[in-house]
Design an enzyme around this catalytic site. Sequence first.
Site, PDB file in Angstrom:
ATOM      1  N   THR A 201       0.853  -1.190   0.000  1.00 14.85           N
ATOM      2  CA  THR A 201       0.000   0.000   0.000  1.00 14.85           C
ATOM      3  C   THR A 201       0.885   1.236   0.000  1.00 14.85           C
ATOM      4  O   THR A 201       1.887   1.307   0.720  1.00 14.85           O
ATOM      5  CB  THR A 201      -0.945   0.006   1.216  1.00 14.85           C
ATOM      6  OG1 THR A 201      -0.192  -0.159   2.422  1.00 14.85           O
ATOM      7  CG2 THR A 201      -1.958  -1.118   1.115  1.00 14.85           C
ATOM      8  N   ASN A 203       1.856   5.397   0.174  1.00 11.35           N
ATOM      9  CA  ASN A 203       1.536   6.620   0.883  1.00 11.35           C
ATOM     10  C   ASN A 203       0.684   7.516  -0.006  1.00 11.35           C
ATOM     11  O   ASN A 203       0.969   7.687  -1.190  1.00 11.35           O
ATOM     12  CB  ASN A 203       2.815   7.364   1.271  1.00 11.35           C
ATOM     13  CG  ASN A 203       3.689   6.572   2.222  1.00 11.35           C
ATOM     14  OD1 ASN A 203       3.190   5.737   2.971  1.00 11.35           O
ATOM     15  ND2 ASN A 203       4.988   6.827   2.213  1.00 11.35           N
ATOM     16  N   GLY A 204      -0.380   8.049   0.527  1.00 12.71           N
ATOM     17  CA  GLY A 204      -1.259   8.910  -0.260  1.00 12.71           C
ATOM     18  C   GLY A 204      -2.316   8.151  -1.020  1.00 12.71           C
ATOM     19  O   GLY A 204      -3.106   8.745  -1.770  1.00 12.71           O
ATOM     20  N   GLY A 205      -2.362   6.820  -0.855  1.00 11.77           N
ATOM     21  CA  GLY A 205      -3.393   6.026  -1.525  1.00 11.77           C
ATOM     22  C   GLY A 205      -2.842   5.169  -2.642  1.00 11.77           C
ATOM     23  O   GLY A 205      -1.766   5.416  -3.184  1.00 11.77           O
ATOM     24  N   GLY A 206      -3.577   4.148  -2.976  1.00 10.54           N
ATOM     25  CA  GLY A 206      -3.162   3.254  -4.044  1.00 10.54           C
ATOM     26  C   GLY A 206      -2.294   2.121  -3.519  1.00 10.54           C
ATOM     27  O   GLY A 206      -1.948   2.053  -2.335  1.00 10.54           O
ATOM     28  N   ASP A 234      -6.209  -3.417   7.983  1.00 13.76           N
ATOM     29  CA  ASP A 234      -6.877  -4.699   8.235  1.00 13.76           C
ATOM     30  C   ASP A 234      -8.033  -4.900   7.265  1.00 13.76           C
ATOM     31  O   ASP A 234      -8.272  -6.016   6.784  1.00 13.76           O
ATOM     32  CB  ASP A 234      -7.400  -4.740   9.671  1.00 13.76           C
ATOM     33  CG  ASP A 234      -6.349  -4.307  10.681  1.00 13.76           C
ATOM     34  OD1 ASP A 234      -5.152  -4.553  10.422  1.00 13.76           O
ATOM     35  OD2 ASP A 234      -6.721  -3.715  11.706  1.00 13.76           O
TER      36      ASP A 234
END
Length: 297
Positions: A201, A203-206, A234
Site C-alpha cells: 500500500t 503513501n497517499g493512496g493506491g 486490516d
Amino acid sequence: MKDLDVIGIGNLNYDIIMLVDHFPEFHEKVNAEKAFFGLGGAAGNTITWLAHMGLRTGFIGAVGNDEMGEAHLRYFKSIGVDTGGIKIVDAPSGIAVVIIHGEDKRIVKYPGANEKREINFDYLRKARHIHLSSNPERIIVEAVNFASENGITVSLDIGEARIPAGVEEKIDYLLMNEDEYRRKFGSLDPRLCKAKNLIITLNGGGALIRTADGEVEEIRGLSAKVVDSTGAGDAFDAGVVYGSLRGWSLRDSAKLGMLLAYLTVQKVGARSAVIPLRDIVETSRRLNLDLPFSRNP
C-alpha cells in the site's frame, strides 16, 4: 471440503480511541473531542470483515477471563466466527489506547493475554486459507510452514516485524505499506521480495502489486476524508483475502481492499464501517470499480 474458508491468527484487543485538538504536554490533561470504545486487534478486524462478507471464518488467539474476553467471544459468535481456536488464559485481555490529532496518531498497547496464544494445528487444518497479522516470529514460522506442508494458502501482514528467515518464498500473499517495504528491502522495487504475491500500500493512496507471474502494476486509490485510519490496513487485507479465495485476479482483490479501507477511514474505530457483502457490492458499483462479484467461488 474444508470446514472453514479462512482462519485468522493474531491479537484481540479492546480499543480506546480518542480524538484531541492537540497532544498533551508534560503533566497536561486534555479533554478528547470524541471517544470510541470497541473491540479490535488487526487479524480480528480482518476476520470481522470476512465474516460479514459471507466466508466461513475461525480464529486463533487468546483472551483473558474477564469482561473484555467475554465480549470478544460473544461478538465473534454473533457474526458466525468459529471461536474454537481462542484460548481463555489467566492474564488480562489486550488493550490498545489510540490518541489521534489530525493525521497524527499515537498508540500504546498492552498485549496481555495475546502473548499466550498458541497454534492448535488440528484446528488450523480445517482452513482453506490462513491470515496472519501482528504475530511474533515463532507463530509466523509455525503457521507458514504448516500451511506450505498442508496445501493451505497463507497471507501475512508483516507490519514492522522482521520477515523470518526461510519463509518468505512460502508466503502466498505478503502485505505491507510503502514505508515498511522500503525499510526491509532498501527501495520500492517489488522484484526484491520472494513472496509469491506482493501487495504494497502506497503513501497517499493506491497500491503496488506484483503477481506470482512477475507482473507489476500500480492500483489507483480512492479519495476520502480521513477521520481515523485505525483498522484501514486490516480492512484492505480482508479485500485481498476475499478476492483470492473467490479466484479473483490480484488486481481486483487489491481494488476490493482499497474499497474496504476507503470505507474504514471515514469512521472512528476499526470495525465501525463494517457492512454486509450486499452493501459492499452496491458501493463498488456506485463507485464504478467493476469488481467481479457475480463470479462463483
